[in-house]
Enzyme design. Structure first.
Site, mmCIF file in Angstrom:
data_model
loop_
_atom_site.group_PDB
_atom_site.id
_atom_site.type_symbol
_atom_site.label_atom_id
_atom_site.label_comp_id
_atom_site.label_asym_id
_atom_site.label_seq_id
_atom_site.Cartn_x
_atom_site.Cartn_y
_atom_site.Cartn_z
ATOM 1 N N SER A 146 0.845 -1.195 0.000
ATOM 2 C CA SER A 146 0.000 0.000 0.000
ATOM 3 C C SER A 146 0.876 1.239 0.000
ATOM 4 O O SER A 146 2.028 1.210 0.463
ATOM 5 C CB SER A 146 -0.891 0.010 1.252
ATOM 6 O OG SER A 146 -1.521 1.269 1.439
ATOM 7 N N TYR A 160 -0.957 -0.722 10.612
ATOM 8 C CA TYR A 160 -1.320 -1.158 9.258
ATOM 9 C C TYR A 160 -0.224 -0.757 8.274
ATOM 10 O O TYR A 160 0.222 -1.579 7.458
ATOM 11 C CB TYR A 160 -2.652 -0.537 8.848
ATOM 12 C CG TYR A 160 -2.984 -0.707 7.385
ATOM 13 C CD1 TYR A 160 -3.475 -1.924 6.907
ATOM 14 C CD2 TYR A 160 -2.807 0.338 6.475
ATOM 15 C CE1 TYR A 160 -3.778 -2.093 5.561
ATOM 16 C CE2 TYR A 160 -3.099 0.174 5.128
ATOM 17 C CZ TYR A 160 -3.582 -1.034 4.680
ATOM 18 O OH TYR A 160 -3.875 -1.210 3.339
#
Length: 255
Positions: A146, A160
């Site tokens: 990501s 995350y």
């Protein structure tokens, strides 16, 4: 040059919707036999598999919690049985922010959930497919990281972001480890991708509009934008590419 994956078996984790489903459809449209893994969304996964079959492709949906090593191993075993051969193409798409939370409120249980679904899942599904790929003389693994891996993510997403940074580094290490076996390992780093449960859950309408305005291409990405890159990475068009991470973000982050 057309991409032809006829005869290849592809496993896509987290494939009941959004990016995972779009990747499964793209692979099937190029001739691959596709296994769509899902956790809870059985109806959506079965519908996606049925849609692929209705279009002339081959697809099955298999439930497994890939954040657990034994479930990852079971999934790959069932995937190999489904089409009578080993997995040639693996897309480690399963992942989740789980919850936005300041680090001072982080619990060990939540930390483990985030790391397990994003990093551990990729590690142990890959572990399970590698023997078959080696026996077949090669294969392709694509991990999903990501843009958060580069910029630390939004508010309450530090763990995350760290898990996705770990996926990025893991991709490079695994690529070196498997290169001599003819197995290529690459990663995709999506930016702001619309039509996904992620942003429907964690991003407000105001934040969405502000983010779009900051993107040089002036639009949010689509699952199909990511699927196109995945298709490239598993195809012979990227035969000399391994250990690489491709940014799919409309220019919001440039390396």
């Amino acid at each position: 040059m057309a991409i032809d994956l006829t005869g290849k078996v592809a496993l896509v984790t987290g494939a009941s919707g959004g990016i995972g489903r779009a990747i499964a459809v793209a692979l099937a449209s190029s001739g691959a036999k596709v296994i769509l893994n899902y956790l809870n969304s059985r109806e959506a996964a079965e519908e996606a598999a049925a849609s692929i079959r209705d279009s002339g492709g081959e697809a099955v949906a298999i439930q497994a919690d890939v954040s657990k090593a034994e479930e990852a191993e079971r999934l790959v075993g069932e995937a190999e049985s489904a089409f009578g051969r080993s997995v040639d193409l693996l897309i480690n798409n399963a992942g989740h922010l789980v919850q936005r939370i300041p680090n001072e409120e982080m619990t060990e249980e939540l930390y483990e959930r985030i790391m397990d679904v994003n990093l551990k899942s990729a590690v142990f599904v890959a572990k399970a497919v590698i023997p078959g790929m080696k026996a077949a003389g090669g294969g392709s693994i694509v991990n999903m990281t990501s843009v958060a891996a580069h910029n630390g993510g939004g508010p309450g997403a530090s763990i995350y972001a760290a898990s996705k940074a770990a996926v990025l580094s893991y991709t490079k290490g695994l690529a070196k480890e498997l290169a001599a076996s003819g197995i290529r390992v690459n990663a995709i780093s999506p930016g702001f991708i619309g039509n996904t449960a992620f942003h429907a859950t964690f991003t407000s309408a105001a934040a969405r509009e502000a983010t779009i305005q900051s993107i040089p291409l002036q639009r949010e990405g689509t699952p199909e934008d990511v699927a196109g890159v995945a298709l490239f990475l598993v195809s012979d068009l990227s035969a000399y590419l391994t250990g690489e991470t491709i940014e799919v973000n409309g220019g919001m982050f440039m390396r």
